[in-house]
Scaffold this motif. Structure first.
Motif, mmCIF file in Angstrom:
data_model
loop_
_atom_site.group_PDB
_atom_site.id
_atom_site.type_symbol
_atom_site.label_atom_id
_atom_site.label_comp_id
_atom_site.label_asym_id
_atom_site.label_seq_id
_atom_site.Cartn_x
_atom_site.Cartn_y
_atom_site.Cartn_z
ATOM 1 N N GLY A 224 3.457 6.965 1.659
ATOM 2 C CA GLY A 224 4.118 6.979 0.267
ATOM 3 C C GLY A 224 3.901 8.391 -0.278
ATOM 4 N N LEU A 225 2.801 8.925 -0.124
ATOM 5 C CA LEU A 225 2.566 10.507 -0.816
ATOM 6 C C LEU A 225 3.866 11.333 -0.088
ATOM 7 N N GLY B 56 -4.951 3.442 4.166
ATOM 8 C CA GLY B 56 -4.916 4.762 4.285
ATOM 9 C C GLY B 56 -3.848 5.415 4.553
ATOM 10 N N ALA B 57 -3.269 5.223 5.878
ATOM 11 C CA ALA B 57 -2.283 5.632 6.697
ATOM 12 C C ALA B 57 -1.037 5.273 5.686
ATOM 13 N N ALA C 181 0.768 -1.254 0.043
ATOM 14 C CA ALA C 181 -0.074 0.057 0.006
ATOM 15 C C ALA C 181 0.972 1.399 0.005
ATOM 16 N N PHE C 182 2.014 1.127 0.670
ATOM 17 C CA PHE C 182 2.821 2.403 0.369
ATOM 18 C C PHE C 182 3.515 2.618 -0.805
ATOM 19 N N LEU C 183 3.739 1.465 -1.580
ATOM 20 C CA LEU C 183 4.679 1.565 -2.704
ATOM 21 C C LEU C 183 4.041 2.163 -4.035
ATOM 22 N N TRP C 184 2.833 1.728 -4.461
ATOM 23 C CA TRP C 184 2.118 2.516 -5.483
ATOM 24 C C TRP C 184 1.911 3.722 -5.231
ATOM 25 N N GLY D 267 9.888 -1.679 -7.840
ATOM 26 C CA GLY D 267 9.867 -1.810 -6.360
ATOM 27 C C GLY D 267 8.630 -2.421 -5.922
ATOM 28 N N ALA D 268 7.593 -1.802 -6.443
ATOM 29 C CA ALA D 268 6.348 -2.274 -5.852
ATOM 30 C C ALA D 268 5.868 -3.845 -6.625
ATOM 31 N N LEU D 269 6.447 -4.015 -7.782
ATOM 32 C CA LEU D 269 6.095 -5.350 -8.286
ATOM 33 C C LEU D 269 6.922 -6.716 -7.714
#
Length: 441
Positions: free
Chosen positions: A115-116, A109-110, A59-62, A378-380
């Protein structure tokens, strides 16, 4: 390289700036690791299974990857001081919220907010390197601040585990968030954009800034969009995709690989797993020294970075393959350590590329574009590795797939990175003269 001299005042500013960038970079990676460290306790408290945790980890990476694109443009428009302050403050609020969540979707959400918030950090570093360091200092400077990523990863497990054992996982998140809020204020108070520092003409000339209208030019959407028209941009993106894929393969799955395939105990995994990241710290510094060394000995700055990236990716693929195939645990750890060393050589060379290949006013924009491409990889990596391991019951095929991806990335980088991206006005002049830029697609 500009004329002029590096004064004592300028050196003090450079040292202070690097210290701030290392601090924010370490916090960046420590905060990413909070979820991994607290994984078993969070699953127990919130009633999550392993699949849920896999989604939570990604959830952080994308958001981080895709937020790079607007973040880079904002940095070039609003300057580093404001954007990094806002970024650190935002991701620190996300950490506090992570300690207050009561369910899975709140945690999603957190982590997305984390990530943002973290998205501007490394593109800011690339822009600051362009602004505050002479072209022959930029590789070494990049190596120093880029080492924060592996330093943060190396210290995160013992530091966060200690805090968690004393206070619990929720307070671990909240404490780290409070540290970040303080650091964001410290950065804003201490750092100044180069345009705000009242430098002398001699100091500006040393930095290669002078009174250039290019550096002061306003960045428009059209300027940013034109970066995608050049082969060099896509070559750097392709190379960094392979680099970050390999990095997150190990970041996400090294402990699991050691426990499942190598049958290490949790205690043994804790200290053995830190060894490769110590090599990563050295690799980051060596990568910066290497590109500056090559540049000082007559290799064009862009080629110095390209050669370092491609060689490091190919060597990483080689040693990852050996680690996958050897039955010897010691040799496997040694090969993984060399792989992490080479991955951080590649990472530093890639981040050192943006300040020399991009137009001055678009340094952060190009850095963000390359980081977006890298973090799609990294997300993949965690997801692909997990699916392959589940299908084959072993990490060996996943490691071999990663090696193939890194070789492919090295070829893309070597073929497509052809030279600096021309300034917007220079490109327009070439168009009027019917002389196409050599790096255009």
């Amino acid at each position: 390289m500009g004329a002029g001299t590096g004064t004592a005042r300028l050196r003090r500013i450079q040292i202070t700036t690097l210290a701030l960038l290392v601090a924010t970079g370490m916090l960046n990676y420590i905060d990413r690791a909070t979820l991994s460290v607290a994984n078993p306790l969070i699953r127990s408290d919130l009633g999550l299974d392993v699949a849920d945790m896999g989604l939570l980890l990604s959830a952080f990476l994308w958001p981080y990857a895709f937020a790079q694109l607007p973040a880079g443009a904002l940095i070039d428009i609003l300057r580093p001081r404001l954007t990094l302050t806002a970024g650190v403050f935002c991701w620190s609020i996300a950490q506090v919220l992570g300690g207050l969540v009561t369910g899975f979707y709140q945690f999603i959400g957190a982590r997305a907010l984390l990530g943002l918030g973290e998205a501007p950090n490394y593109p800011v570093c690339a822009r600051i390197t362009r602004d505050w360091f002479n072209v022959r200092q930029r590789g070494t400077a990049t190596g120093i601040w880029n080492s924060s990523s592996t330093l943060g990863t190396a210290v995160s497990i013992p530091l966060l585990t200690g805090i968690m054992l004393i206070t619990g996982w929720r307070w671990m998140f909240i404490i780290m968030g409070a540290v970040g809020i303080v650091l964001s204020l410290l950065f804003y108070i201490t750092y100044r954009n180069v345009q705000e520092a009242d430098l002398t003409a001699d100091e500006l000339a040393f930095l290669g800034v002078g009174n250039s209208q290019k550096t002061a030019a306003k960045v428009t959407f059209n300027n940013w969009r034109q970066l995608f028209a050049y082969r060099t941009t896509w070559g750097v993106v392709g190379g960094f995709f392979g680099c970050v894929y390999g990095t997150w393969l190990y970041t996400a799955w090294l402990p699991g690989y050691l426990e499942i395939d190598r049958h290490f105990t949790i205690a043994k995994t804790g200290w053995v797993g830190a060894i490769p990241y110590a090599f990563g710290v050295v690799g980051s510094g060596f990568g910066g020294w290497l590109v500056d060394f090559l540049a000082r000995h007559g290799v064009a700055p862009v080629k110095a970075r390209k050669y370092s990236m491609t060689a490091a990716l190919i060597l990483t693929a080689l040693f990852t393959t050996i680690a996958a195939e050897t039955p010897n645990d010691t040799l496997a750890i040694a090969c993984i350590s060399v792989s992490l060393f080479m991955l951080y050589v590649c990472s530093t060379a890639t981040w050192a590329m943006a300040p020399v290949v991009a137009p001055a006013a678009l340094t952060a924009s190009l850095g963000a574009i390359q980081n977006c491409g890298g973090y799609i990889g990294g997300a993949l990596a965690p997801t692909i590795t997990g699916f392959i391991q589940r299908a084959y019951g072993s990490f060996t095929p996943a490691l071999l797939v990663a090696a193939g991806i890194m070789v492919t990335a090295a070829v893309i980088c070597f073929v497509l990175v052809t030279g600096p991206i021309p300034d917007v006005q220079e490109a327009a002049d070439e168009s009027r003269n019917d002389t196409p830029a050599p790096t255009l697609i």
